[in-house]
Design a protein around this motif. Structure first.
Motif, short mmCIF file in Angstrom:
data_model
loop_
_atom_site.label_atom_id
_atom_site.label_comp_id
_atom_site.label_asym_id
_atom_site.label_seq_id
_atom_site.Cartn_x
_atom_site.Cartn_y
_atom_site.Cartn_z
N ASP A 139 -16.17 7.39 -10.65
CA ASP A 139 -16.10 6.62 -11.90
C ASP A 139 -14.70 6.08 -12.15
OD1 ASP A 139 -14.89 9.03 -12.40
OD2 ASP A 139 -15.88 9.41 -14.32
N ASN A 140 -13.86 6.07 -11.11
CA ASN A 140 -12.52 5.52 -11.24
C ASN A 140 -12.46 4.11 -10.67
OD1 ASN A 140 -9.84 7.86 -11.43
ND2 ASN A 140 -11.94 8.26 -12.03
N PHE A 141 -11.53 3.35 -11.17
CA PHE A 141 -11.39 1.96 -10.77
C PHE A 141 -9.92 1.69 -10.45
CE2 PHE A 141 -10.82 -2.56 -11.32
CZ PHE A 141 -11.99 -3.11 -10.80
N VAL A 142 -9.65 1.30 -9.22
CA VAL A 142 -8.28 1.04 -8.78
C VAL A 142 -8.20 -0.41 -8.31
CG1 VAL A 142 -6.41 1.68 -7.21
CG2 VAL A 142 -7.99 3.43 -8.05
N VAL A 143 -7.42 -1.20 -9.02
CA VAL A 143 -7.26 -2.61 -8.63
C VAL A 143 -6.45 -2.69 -7.35
CG1 VAL A 143 -6.22 -4.80 -9.27
CG2 VAL A 143 -7.43 -3.47 -10.98
N GLY A 144 -6.91 -3.53 -6.43
CA GLY A 144 -6.17 -3.72 -5.19
C GLY A 144 -6.59 -2.80 -4.08
N GLY A 145 -7.52 -1.88 -4.37
CA GLY A 145 -8.04 -1.01 -3.32
C GLY A 145 -7.07 0.09 -2.92
N ILE A 146 -7.40 0.75 -1.80
CA ILE A 146 -6.61 1.90 -1.35
C ILE A 146 -6.07 1.71 0.06
CG2 ILE A 146 -7.84 3.49 -2.87
CD1 ILE A 146 -9.49 4.38 -0.41
N ASP A 147 -6.11 0.48 0.56
CA ASP A 147 -5.65 0.22 1.94
C ASP A 147 -4.24 0.73 2.18
OD1 ASP A 147 -7.60 -1.56 0.88
OD2 ASP A 147 -7.37 -2.88 2.60
N GLY A 148 -3.32 0.37 1.28
CA GLY A 148 -1.92 0.75 1.47
C GLY A 148 -1.73 2.25 1.45
N LEU A 149 -2.45 2.92 0.57
CA LEU A 149 -2.35 4.38 0.45
C LEU A 149 -2.84 5.05 1.73
CD1 LEU A 149 -1.73 6.56 -1.82
CD2 LEU A 149 -4.20 6.71 -2.07
N VAL A 150 -3.96 4.59 2.26
CA VAL A 150 -4.51 5.17 3.49
C VAL A 150 -3.58 4.89 4.67
CG1 VAL A 150 -6.42 5.03 5.13
CG2 VAL A 150 -6.89 5.10 2.68
N ASP A 151 -3.04 3.69 4.77
CA ASP A 151 -2.13 3.35 5.87
C ASP A 151 -0.89 4.24 5.84
OD1 ASP A 151 -3.83 1.40 6.74
OD2 ASP A 151 -2.73 -0.27 5.82
N ARG A 152 -0.35 4.46 4.65
CA ARG A 152 0.84 5.30 4.52
C ARG A 152 0.54 6.74 4.94
NH1 ARG A 152 3.91 7.05 -1.08
NH2 ARG A 152 5.27 8.60 -0.12
N PHE A 153 -0.61 7.25 4.54
CA PHE A 153 -0.98 8.61 4.92
C PHE A 153 -1.09 8.75 6.43
CE2 PHE A 153 -4.13 11.92 5.80
CZ PHE A 153 -3.65 12.98 5.04
N ARG A 154 -1.71 7.77 7.07
CA ARG A 154 -1.88 7.83 8.52
C ARG A 154 -0.55 7.78 9.26
NH1 ARG A 154 -7.08 3.76 8.35
NH2 ARG A 154 -8.73 5.35 8.62
#
Length: 355
Positions: free
Chosen positions: A107-122
């Motif tokens: 039920d959360n909404f994040v503008v711009g998606g999570i691509d950058g967050l996932v890339d940084r984690f990897r």
């Protein structure tokens, strides 16, 4: 990497809407909130999704199916009751195996998606990575305390006296190390297994926990005010499109979407607005930031900054604004004599009446 999407919970802050519908499926801009999260997960390059469900499992299954429409492979994981975010990780242990995963609150909404967050984690490979945002009242959230170098040193769930205004956003990334942390937890004072306690366990044992303070937009769509705000934000990005019928005397101004099968007659619509398939708008005014779902009717009425769900009808009323109107609801004027309000309201309803 896999994803763990939490789609259980009672949605008590959205009652009475959630008495008959999963909170994750309440639409903004005529699309369920949950779908935006699934699209973000797909766009981040993740394909395998474990969907944690509860009492609304059947409805979630009907809406999401096997995930193929989103380019995903969805496996459903049943949670017998809402017992905390860390409990969701606990019951998903076998499904997640030894993989890294992103946990996403449905039920959360994040503008711009999570691509950058996932890339940084990897790239950086911490044991956990969290998203933070500044909030006006951190007592309603999990709260992070950072040191002078910006590292996470402490977390607390819904503290009475917060040590910062940095709240955890409903997206977390974990390595398999989190499973040991979750297994060591005991229920909190709320009688839940708190994900903040699991992350604190990692910190206390020297594991690296990274954070990102987001500058974009995030909302937990757990109440009507936030639903309307997310609806506004999504509508800001729509492109005008008219696939339905609009008669010659109607006026469409700005970004207006009239979907196939919808009919607009003798009306004025000021966008951004979306009118769903099969809906009728006649002799009415639709103001900015309004979403009219499928098969609705707005007749001889005015409505602005509102969400109208599937099959609802609004007929002959003055002006409605800042409202969430449920499925198959009927809004009509009362008889002139006697001058009185006539209401049929479900449990936990909220009504504001102009004098």
């Amino acid at each position: 990497m896999k994803a763990l999407v939490l789609a259980g919970g009672a949605g008590s802050r959205l009652r009475p809407i959630t008495h008959t519908s999963a909170k994750q499926l309440v639409p903004v801009a005529n699309k369920p909130v949950l779908f935006y999260g699934l699209e973000s997960i797909r766009d981040a390059g993740i394909r395998e999704v474990g969907m944690v469900v509860g009492d609304t499992e059947a409805e979630i299954r009907r809406a999401v199916g096997d995930g193929s429409e989103f380019g995903l492979e969805v496996t459903y994981l049943r949670q017998d009751a809402p017992r905390g975010l860390a409990h969701a990780v606990l019951i998903a242990r076998e499904y997640l195996g030894g993989d890294d995963f992103v946990m996403y609150l449905g039920d959360n909404f994040v503008v711009g998606g999570i691509d950058g967050l996932v890339d940084r984690f990897r790239k950086e490979r911490p044991q956990a990575q969290i998203m933070l945002t500044h909030v006006s009242d951190p007592r309603a959230f999990g709260v992070a305390e950072l040191d002078g170098d910006g590292r996470v040193v402490a977390l607390e769930e819904k503290p009475e006296f917060p040590k910062s205004d940095l709240a955890l956003v409903g997206v977390y990334l974990f390595s398999p190390a989190v499973h040991e942390a979750v297994a060591a937890l005991r229920p909190s004072r709320r009688n839940e297994l708190e994900i903040t306690d699991a992350i604190q366990w990692l910190i206390d044992r020297g594991h690296r926990v990274e954070s990102t303070v987001i500058t974009g937009y995030w909302k937990d769509t757990g109440n009507v005010t936030d639903m309307l705000e997310v609806n506004r934000l999504v509508l800001e990005g729509v492109e005008p499109r008219v696939e339905g019928e609009v008669d010659a005397v109607s006026e469409l101004i700005g970004r207006v979407v009239v979907e196939k099968g919808a009919r607009v007659a003798g009306s004025r619509i000021v966008g951004p607005v979306i009118v769903g398939a099969g809906s009728v708008v006649r002799q009415s005014y639709l103001g900015p930031f309004t979403s009219i779902d499928r098969d609705c009717a707005v007749i001889d009425s005015e409505i602005e900054y509102s969400i109208v769900l599937r099959g609802a009808s609004i007929d002959g009323v003055g002006r409605i604004e800042c409202s969430l109107i449920g499925r198959e609801a009927e809004v009509t004027p009362a008889p002139r004599v006697p001058k009185a309000h006539r209401l049929v309201l479900g449990d936990h309803s909220k009504v504001q009446i102009s004098k």
